[in-house]
Structure formats: C-alpha cells, structure tokens
Design a protein around this motif. Structure first.
Motif, PDB file in Angstrom:
ATOM      1  N   GLY A  81     -18.089  66.691  84.509  1.00 62.45           N
ATOM      2  CA  GLY A  81     -18.778  67.466  83.473  1.00 62.45           C
ATOM      3  C   GLY A  81     -18.180  67.235  82.093  1.00 62.45           C
ATOM      4  N   ALA A  82     -16.851  67.156  82.027  1.00 60.16           N
ATOM      5  CA  ALA A  82     -16.187  66.908  80.745  1.00 60.16           C
ATOM      6  C   ALA A  82     -16.501  65.499  80.236  1.00 60.16           C
ATOM      7  CB  ALA A  82     -14.680  67.096  80.897  1.00 60.16           C
ATOM      8  N   PHE A  83     -16.478  64.511  81.139  1.00 53.56           N
ATOM      9  CA  PHE A  83     -16.807  63.143  80.740  1.00 53.56           C
ATOM     10  C   PHE A  83     -18.282  63.043  80.335  1.00 53.56           C
ATOM     11  CE2 PHE A  83     -13.249  61.816  83.792  1.00 53.56           C
ATOM     12  CZ  PHE A  83     -12.325  61.752  82.759  1.00 53.56           C
ATOM     13  N   PHE A  84     -19.150  63.759  81.050  1.00 52.31           N
ATOM     14  CA  PHE A  84     -20.566  63.797  80.692  1.00 52.31           C
ATOM     15  C   PHE A  84     -20.728  64.342  79.271  1.00 52.31           C
ATOM     16  CE2 PHE A  84     -24.548  66.051  80.198  1.00 52.31           C
ATOM     17  CZ  PHE A  84     -25.489  65.200  80.758  1.00 52.31           C
ATOM     18  N   LEU A  85     -20.017  65.429  78.964  1.00 49.27           N
ATOM     19  CA  LEU A  85     -20.087  66.017  77.630  1.00 49.27           C
ATOM     20  C   LEU A  85     -19.615  65.035  76.571  1.00 49.27           C
ATOM     21  CD1 LEU A  85     -20.554  68.408  75.733  1.00 49.27           C
ATOM     22  CD2 LEU A  85     -18.233  69.211  76.295  1.00 49.27           C
ATOM     23  N   ALA A  86     -18.525  64.318  76.857  1.00 50.20           N
ATOM     24  CA  ALA A  86     -18.014  63.329  75.896  1.00 50.20           C
ATOM     25  C   ALA A  86     -19.056  62.262  75.604  1.00 50.20           C
ATOM     26  CB  ALA A  86     -16.736  62.686  76.444  1.00 50.20           C
ATOM     27  N   HIS A  87     -19.694  61.749  76.647  1.00 49.62           N
ATOM     28  CA  HIS A  87     -20.708  60.712  76.450  1.00 49.62           C
ATOM     29  C   HIS A  87     -21.950  61.272  75.768  1.00 49.62           C
ATOM     30  CE1 HIS A  87     -19.024  57.759  79.696  1.00 49.62           C
ATOM     31  NE2 HIS A  87     -18.144  58.105  78.773  1.00 49.62           N
ATOM     32  N   LEU A  88     -22.287  62.524  76.058  1.00 48.80           N
ATOM     33  CA  LEU A  88     -23.419  63.161  75.386  1.00 48.80           C
ATOM     34  C   LEU A  88     -23.148  63.290  73.884  1.00 48.80           C
ATOM     35  CD1 LEU A  88     -26.118  64.684  75.395  1.00 48.80           C
ATOM     36  CD2 LEU A  88     -24.837  66.770  75.955  1.00 48.80           C
ATOM     37  N   LEU A  89     -21.943  63.700  73.527  1.00 48.56           N
ATOM     38  CA  LEU A  89     -21.585  63.826  72.106  1.00 48.56           C
ATOM     39  C   LEU A  89     -21.628  62.469  71.415  1.00 48.56           C
ATOM     40  CD1 LEU A  89     -18.645  66.370  72.518  1.00 48.56           C
ATOM     41  CD2 LEU A  89     -20.871  66.829  71.451  1.00 48.56           C
ATOM     42  N   TYR A  90     -21.113  61.450  72.071  1.00 52.08           N
ATOM     43  CA  TYR A  90     -21.206  60.092  71.513  1.00 52.08           C
ATOM     44  C   TYR A  90     -22.673  59.691  71.322  1.00 52.08           C
ATOM     45  CZ  TYR A  90     -16.218  59.101  72.477  1.00 52.08           C
ATOM     46  OH  TYR A  90     -14.844  59.093  72.488  1.00 52.08           O
ATOM     47  N   THR A  91     -23.491  59.982  72.323  1.00 50.33           N
ATOM     48  CA  THR A  91     -24.901  59.591  72.280  1.00 50.33           C
ATOM     49  C   THR A  91     -25.625  60.255  71.118  1.00 50.33           C
ATOM     50  OG1 THR A  91     -24.937  59.284  74.681  1.00 50.33           O
ATOM     51  CG2 THR A  91     -27.061  59.551  73.590  1.00 50.33           C
TER      52      THR A  91
END
Length: 209
Positions: A81-91
C-alpha cells in the motif's frame, strides 16, 4: 549541493554492494540512509512547482514501505500500500506536465508486459494476489505516463522521469519474480540497483524542470 549529491551516490553504492555480498545489517542501514539523503538532496532543488512536492511525498511513502517490509509477512500488504501510494504520487506529478496526447503502442506494450508478469507469479501469490496485481497495475500506469511524456516532450527532464519510472518497474519485476517464482544469482543486487537508480532519476527531475 555537490556534497549532498556525492553522499547520495556513495550511500547508494554501499546499499547495492551490501545487497550483493554484504551483511544483512549493512543493507538494512544503508537503504533508509540512502533514501533520507536522496530526500534531502531533492529538497534542495532551487525551484519547485506545487506538484513537485508529490515527488518528495512519494519518497517518504517509499521509506514507510521499506520499513514495513522488515516486519513479518502479515505487514506485506501494508508495505504494498505504501509503495502503491508512492507510485500514485509520482504518476500524478507526471500527469500534471502532460498534454492530452496519446500514442497507443506504449500502453499496448505495457499491457502485454503486465499480463506476462502477472501470469508468471499468479499461482504463488495466494492471499496477496489482488494487492500485488493492483500494485503492478499502478506501476505500469506510472511507466505509461512517463513514457508518453517523453515521447511528446523529449527533454532531459522528461527523460529523467521516464528512466526513473522504467527502472522502478524493472526493480519490481525482478523483485516479484525472484520472491514468488525463482531466486537467481545477484537478484537482490539487481533490485537494489534499479530501485535506487529509479528513485534517483525521479528526484533528479526536480533539478531539471
């Protein structure tokens, strides 16, 4: 700035070297240290748009995910979930610099990659199937937008974002296949090198825009 940059590179090299042949404590130490130094280096970027703070928040979310991976397996879902959030913010950051253009071979290629990727590890995922598939989907969307941005706006800035997204995708691809399908020589070192280099290239964009 130059000393912060050199500190990031030196710490990153120690982390990658530890992943290949160093003791476990060295890897656990230099992974968060490298990300902290990278965050500090990115924070020193001379100019920022409001959306650039999403990259800094993405680095923070990545650090949280890394910490959660050190806990027992039941915390893996929270780490994803944390890694998903990081990639979402980058996106979201990538999308803020895009125009309404579309080059269909890019998403088609990534869709094929995603299908093969999930197909290779699907039978080993057990209760983490849908969290992992959702994370893979987010990673590929991030890669898609970064590639589209570079295709229509080929600058050093967009190349840095595309290279970072590609390296992060490669790091996760090797990580999942190694973890859920089959270990191979230097898998940890490959993941570490791509993981660090990917975040580095994304953070580097703050100095270029």
């Amino acid at each position: 700035m130059i000393w912060s940059f050199l500190a990031v590179l030196f710490s990153g090299w120690l982390y990658v070297d530890a992943s290949y042949r160093g003791p476990q404590w060295q890897r656990w130490l230099f992974k968060p240290v490298t990300l902290l130094l990278l965050l500090a280096w990115a924070w020193q970027a001379p100019t920022r748009n409001p959306t650039d703070y999403l990259i800094l928040l993405g680095l923070l979310a990545t650090m949280v995910g890394d910490a959660l991976t050190l806990l027992p397996r039941q915390r893996m879902m929270y780490a994803l979930g944390a890694f998903f959030l990081a990639h979402l913010l980058y996106t979201i950051n990538f999308a803020s610099h895009m125009t309404m253009s579309f080059f269909w071979p890019i998403p088609l290629t990534l869709l094929i990659v995603g299908i093969v990727w999930i197909g290779v590890i699907w039978s080993r995922l057990e209760e983490l199937r849908w969290p992992v598939c959702t994370f893979i989907g987010m990673t590929l969307v991030m890669n898609w937008l970064a590639a589209e941005l570079y295709y229509f706006q080929p600058t050093d800035y967009s190349f840095s974002l595309m290279a970072g997204a590609t390296l992060l995708t490669l790091a996760n691809l090797v990580w999942f296949i190694s973890h859920y399908r089959k270990r191979f020589t230097a898998d940890n070192a490959i993941v570490a090198a791509c993981y660090f280099a990917g975040h580095f290239m994304v953070a580097r964009s703050l100095w270029l825009y």
